[in-house]
Design an enzyme around this catalytic site. Sequence first.
Site, short mmCIF file in Angstrom:
data_model
loop_
_atom_site.label_atom_id
_atom_site.label_comp_id
_atom_site.label_asym_id
_atom_site.label_seq_id
_atom_site.Cartn_x
_atom_site.Cartn_y
_atom_site.Cartn_z
N HIS A 119 -3.77 -4.74 -0.43
CA HIS A 119 -3.37 -5.35 0.83
C HIS A 119 -3.45 -6.87 0.71
O HIS A 119 -4.55 -7.44 0.85
CB HIS A 119 -4.27 -4.88 1.97
CG HIS A 119 -4.05 -3.47 2.38
ND1 HIS A 119 -3.09 -3.11 3.30
CD2 HIS A 119 -4.67 -2.33 2.00
CE1 HIS A 119 -3.12 -1.79 3.47
NE2 HIS A 119 -4.06 -1.30 2.69
N CYS A 128 0.84 -1.20 0.00
CA CYS A 128 0.00 0.00 0.00
C CYS A 128 0.88 1.26 0.00
O CYS A 128 1.65 1.46 -0.94
CB CYS A 128 -0.99 -0.04 1.15
SG CYS A 128 -2.35 1.15 0.92
N GLU A 137 -2.58 -8.98 2.89
CA GLU A 137 -2.98 -9.51 4.20
C GLU A 137 -4.48 -9.42 4.43
O GLU A 137 -5.00 -10.03 5.37
CB GLU A 137 -2.22 -8.78 5.31
CG GLU A 137 -2.72 -7.40 5.67
CD GLU A 137 -2.23 -6.29 4.74
OE1 GLU A 137 -2.47 -5.11 5.06
OE2 GLU A 137 -1.63 -6.60 3.70
#
Length: 210
Positions: free
Chosen positions: A190, A81, A192
């Site tokens: 992202h 990001c 994650e």
Amino acid sequence: MSRVVILDYGSGNLRSAERAVARAGAEVEVTADPHAALEADGLVVPGVGAFSACMSGLLGVHGHRIIGKRLAGGRPVLGICVGMQILFSRGVEHGEETEGTGEWPGTVERLHADVLPHMGWNTVRAPADSRLFAGIDPEERFYFVHSYAARKWELDSGLAGQQPKVTWANHGEDFVAAVENGPLWATQFHPEKSGDAGAQLLRNWLGTLA
């Protein structure tokens, strides 16, 4: 098991990144300690919020030097990001221009789109020979939350003499969604927060940390 440091320079999502990288199969430490960051098999540079604030935090822990030293030695770095955005030469937000780390030429600026922020799931267009997206269905979606991005790619010859592999996405216009450039990889989205596809992407990165 590979050792990975999540660089702690005051930017958010540290713990979610830590959990995701650990689940992908690495031994993970969250720290700003330069020795640990330099010696780890892999370094993750996360980032949330404004470009200028992230750069200020990065400079505060000498993160730009850590990144530079790792890359000079061919040691893998993954930006996420705003942790990707600060790898470019500069960012422009609300008329304020901030110098980035300059690993890649180019400017991070506001997207031209009817709806901002770009928040939610989106597909990407990865090169056929991408190692980052290996084994991931081209129709998979990744989680984005941002209003700014690199709208152009300006580097012809990459690190370690390798041609950079650039992945694109579209929200109002095309923007750089991910880059593989020698030991320096990064995603605007992202991983994650991107479910199984994000987990596979992290496993692909960990697979390069020999």
